[in-house]
Scaffold this active site. Structure first.
Site, PDB file in Angstrom:
ATOM      1  N   ILE A  62       0.880  -1.156   0.000  1.00 30.44           N
ATOM      2  CA  ILE A  62       0.000   0.000   0.000  1.00 30.44           C
ATOM      3  C   ILE A  62       0.922   1.211   0.000  1.00 30.44           C
ATOM      4  CG2 ILE A  62      -0.198  -0.110   2.533  1.00 30.44           C
ATOM      5  CD1 ILE A  62      -2.910   1.235   2.328  1.00 30.44           C
ATOM      6  N   SER A  63       0.675   2.156  -0.904  1.00 29.29           N
ATOM      7  CA  SER A  63       1.598   3.269  -1.103  1.00 29.29           C
ATOM      8  C   SER A  63       1.644   4.207   0.094  1.00 29.29           C
ATOM      9  CB  SER A  63       1.204   4.063  -2.353  1.00 29.29           C
ATOM     10  OG  SER A  63       1.354   3.300  -3.516  1.00 29.29           O
ATOM     11  N   GLN A  64       2.750   4.922   0.198  1.00 33.13           N
ATOM     12  CA  GLN A  64       2.921   5.995   1.178  1.00 33.13           C
ATOM     13  C   GLN A  64       1.743   6.971   1.053  1.00 33.13           C
ATOM     14  OE1 GLN A  64       6.178   8.383   0.008  1.00 33.13           O
ATOM     15  NE2 GLN A  64       6.298   9.576   1.889  1.00 33.13           N
TER      16      GLN A  64
END
Length: 220
Positions: A62-64
């Protein structure tokens, strides 16, 4: 909607996102409201609002939060827009888009990750977001055209089928480059012309598919 981590979520928006220049009020509100911790594995929930990506299983992340916010702002999603996402992951980016758009279609290559995304989206009542397990590089021609398309994995170039499915005036945001480093690029269709501008360097997991990286390209 879960009331856990409300303080952490608001601090995430103020310190990690607004303070770095993201100013779209609709994007900030969506990220302030959506419980990010419901989109990470239970053992990582305490870290859900940190300034970094997190693993979600099967080699995916899950992206920053900041990158999610930047990509969403660059996409300029309107309330009547239909959006296509390539790479569902845990469903967090799609859920953010669902708060901004009329309808979101999200494609996930890995069936087990697609199941996770559907379950997470159901938890937050994102009824206008639809997850399809398929080859994302082909897009969804049966549901095209799309007002906005977002690719959440690094690609050597934007797959032509996705340009073909972008509506006139539509925006496409993608991390384009090599396996280890890409540049976030915003494309806009103006009739038969595609114009583009670069935002900056990013690092994403690879987009795998007929028009992306092949599995053999990733073997060291």
């Amino acid at each position: 909607m879960s009331e856990e981590f409300t303080h952490e979520r608001h601090q995430m928006v103020e310190r990690q996102i607004r303070a770095r220049g993201v100013s779209d009020t609709r994007v900030l509100s969506a990220m302030r409201d959506l419980p990010r911790h419901l989109f990470v594995p239970p053992g990582l929930r305490a870290a859900a609002y940190g300034d970094h990506p997190l693993p979600i299983g099967s080699g995916q992340t899950i992206s920053q939060p900041y990158i999610v916010a930047v990509m969403t702002e660059l996409l300029e999603v309107g309330p009547e827009d239909r959006v296509l996402e390539i790479g569902s992951g845990s469903g967090y980016q799609a859920a953010i888009l669902g708060k901004l758009a009329r309808e979101v279609w999200s494609i996930e290559r890995l069936p087990e990750i697609a199941v996770m995304a559907r379950q997470n989206l159901a938890k937050v009542g994102a009824e206008n977001v639809h997850v399809v397990a398929a080859n994302g590089t082909l897009g969804l021609p049966d549901h095209a055209p799309f007002d906005a398309i977002i690719i959440t994995a690094g690609t050597p170039s934007v797959p032509q089928p996705l340009f073909d499915q972008l509506a006139d005036g539509g925006r496409l945001v993608a991390p384009v480059g090599g396996r280890e480093l890409q540049f976030l690029v915003v494309y806009t269709r103006q009739g038969d012309e595609i114009i583009h501008r670069s935002w900056g360097a990013v690092c994403f997991v690879p987009l795998i598919g007929r028009h992306g990286w092949e599995e053999r390209d990733l073997v060291l």
